[in-house]
Scaffold this motif. Structure first.
Motif, short mmCIF file in Angstrom:
data_model
loop_
_atom_site.label_atom_id
_atom_site.label_comp_id
_atom_site.label_asym_id
_atom_site.label_seq_id
_atom_site.Cartn_x
_atom_site.Cartn_y
_atom_site.Cartn_z
N GLU A 31 0.95 -1.38 -0.12
CA GLU A 31 0.01 -0.01 0.14
C GLU A 31 0.92 1.15 -0.11
N THR A 32 0.43 2.02 -0.91
CA THR A 32 1.24 3.31 -1.03
C THR A 32 0.31 4.65 -0.31
N ALA A 33 -1.00 4.24 -0.50
CA ALA A 33 -1.89 5.56 0.03
C ALA A 33 -2.45 5.26 1.13
N HIS A 34 -3.48 5.97 1.71
CA HIS A 34 -3.90 5.76 2.97
C HIS A 34 -4.57 4.45 3.29
N ALA A 35 -4.57 3.76 4.28
CA ALA A 35 -5.06 2.57 4.34
C ALA A 35 -6.36 2.89 5.53
N LEU A 36 -7.03 1.83 5.82
CA LEU A 36 -8.21 2.01 6.73
C LEU A 36 -7.92 2.33 7.97
N TRP A 37 -7.02 1.73 8.71
CA TRP A 37 -6.90 1.78 10.53
C TRP A 37 -6.04 2.88 10.74
N GLY A 38 -6.47 3.51 12.05
CA GLY A 38 -5.75 4.62 12.76
C GLY A 38 -4.79 3.89 13.62
N PRO A 39 -4.18 4.87 14.50
CA PRO A 39 -4.75 6.16 14.66
C PRO A 39 -4.12 7.06 13.57
N ARG A 40 -3.12 6.81 12.56
CA ARG A 40 -2.76 7.53 11.69
C ARG A 40 -3.08 6.47 10.32
N PRO A 41 -3.91 6.78 9.63
CA PRO A 41 -4.22 5.84 8.67
C PRO A 41 -3.48 6.02 7.28
N ALA A 42 -2.22 5.33 7.53
CA ALA A 42 -1.52 5.19 6.22
C ALA A 42 -0.59 3.87 6.27
N GLY A 43 -0.51 3.31 5.17
CA GLY A 43 0.14 2.00 4.94
C GLY A 43 1.25 2.28 4.30
N PRO A 44 2.48 1.43 4.19
CA PRO A 44 2.31 -0.09 4.74
C PRO A 44 2.67 0.06 6.32
N TYR A 45 1.91 -1.09 7.04
CA TYR A 45 2.24 -1.05 8.60
C TYR A 45 3.44 -2.00 8.94
N THR A 46 3.87 -1.62 9.91
CA THR A 46 4.96 -2.63 10.73
C THR A 46 4.20 -3.33 11.66
N PRO A 47 4.71 -4.51 12.05
CA PRO A 47 4.04 -5.13 13.19
C PRO A 47 3.55 -4.21 14.49
N ARG A 48 4.29 -3.18 14.90
CA ARG A 48 3.88 -2.20 15.93
C ARG A 48 2.81 -1.39 15.43
N ASP A 49 2.81 -0.78 14.03
CA ASP A 49 1.64 -0.03 13.74
C ASP A 49 0.54 -0.91 13.62
N ALA A 50 0.52 -2.05 13.13
CA ALA A 50 -0.74 -3.09 13.26
C ALA A 50 -1.19 -3.43 14.61
N ARG A 51 -0.51 -3.73 15.51
CA ARG A 51 -0.93 -3.89 16.73
C ARG A 51 -1.50 -2.81 17.39
N CYS A 155 -12.87 16.46 6.22
CA CYS A 155 -12.01 15.22 6.24
C CYS A 155 -10.57 15.65 6.08
N ARG A 156 -9.66 15.02 7.12
CA ARG A 156 -8.32 15.37 7.03
C ARG A 156 -7.53 14.68 6.03
N THR A 157 -6.47 15.24 5.51
CA THR A 157 -5.64 14.30 4.41
C THR A 157 -4.55 13.64 5.16
N TRP A 158 -4.12 13.98 6.34
CA TRP A 158 -3.07 13.22 6.84
C TRP A 158 -1.70 13.39 6.16
N THR A 159 -1.53 14.59 5.65
CA THR A 159 -0.13 14.79 5.06
C THR A 159 0.57 15.34 6.24
N ASN A 160 0.02 15.95 7.09
CA ASN A 160 1.19 16.08 8.35
C ASN A 160 0.54 15.65 9.49
N PRO A 161 1.55 15.38 10.53
CA PRO A 161 0.95 14.60 11.74
C PRO A 161 0.40 15.55 12.67
#
Length: 185
Positions: A31-51, A155-161
């Motif tokens: 995934e190069t775009a925003h994925a579904l999950w939060g808290p910051r919805p962007a992929g790809p996910y590390t195991p820590r991000d996914a948890r 809706c937020r674009t999540w381009t900045n934390p």
């Protein structure tokens, strides 16, 4: 908010839990775009991000849950259900890049919409869609959702934390109510 729904042809929709970290990491790897999950919805996910994401979507808390679209124990997509009141919930969806345009999101949305109305007794399920996301607008219509309104800069674009320095875009609200014709499963 635990669900396990057989969608036929080896596809099922089930609640994702903290035990599904490896599935989320593998599914978001390309995934190069925003994925579904939060808290910051962007992929790809590390195991820590996914948890962290799966813990944030804890179905035992009763306010939000994530549901995976699985085929042969491979996560093809996910839907998020966020209850926002006694009678309504927001529904979000994501499909892994190589599984898009195969009708998976439509099957998942239809199944979860029916389940949410029937099992949770919610009257209204709604989607927030970026007005430039033509495939999602078509999907909402095909799933039997009705256009309600456009919310400017909602809706937020999540381009900045930092939300104060981020950009925001309009959102189109599409809803499905119990009085709407049930979507096909």
């Amino acid at each position: 908010m635990i669900a396990d729904i057989d969608l036929g042809k080896g596809l099922r929709l089930r609640t994702l839990t903290a035990h599904d970290v490896a599935l989320v990491v593998e599914a978001t790897g390309a995934e190069t775009a925003h994925a579904l999950w939060g808290p910051r919805p962007a992929g790809p996910y590390t195991p820590r991000d996914a948890r962290a994401a799966l813990n944030a979507w804890d179905p035992d808390a009763g306010r939000q849950a994530s549901y995976g679209l699985l085929k042969n124990d491979r996560l093809l997509g996910a839907l998020g259900l966020m209850i926002d009141g006694p009678h309504s919930a927001e529904l979000a969806y994501w499909v892994r890049p190589e599984s898009r345009r195969q009708g998976l999101a439509l099957r998942g949305i239809n199944a979860l919409t029916c389940w949410t109305h029937d099992e949770l007794g919610l009257d209204r399920i709604w989607l927030e869609i970026n007005p430039v996301n033509t495939p999602s607008l078509r999907l909402a219509d095909r799933a039997g959702y009705q256009y309600e309104q456009r919310l400017p800069h909602h809706c937020r674009t999540w381009t900045n934390p930092d939300p104060e320095h981020d950009t925001w875009h309009d959102c189109m609200i599409w809803a499905h109510t119990n009085s709407t014709t049930p979507p096909p499963i």
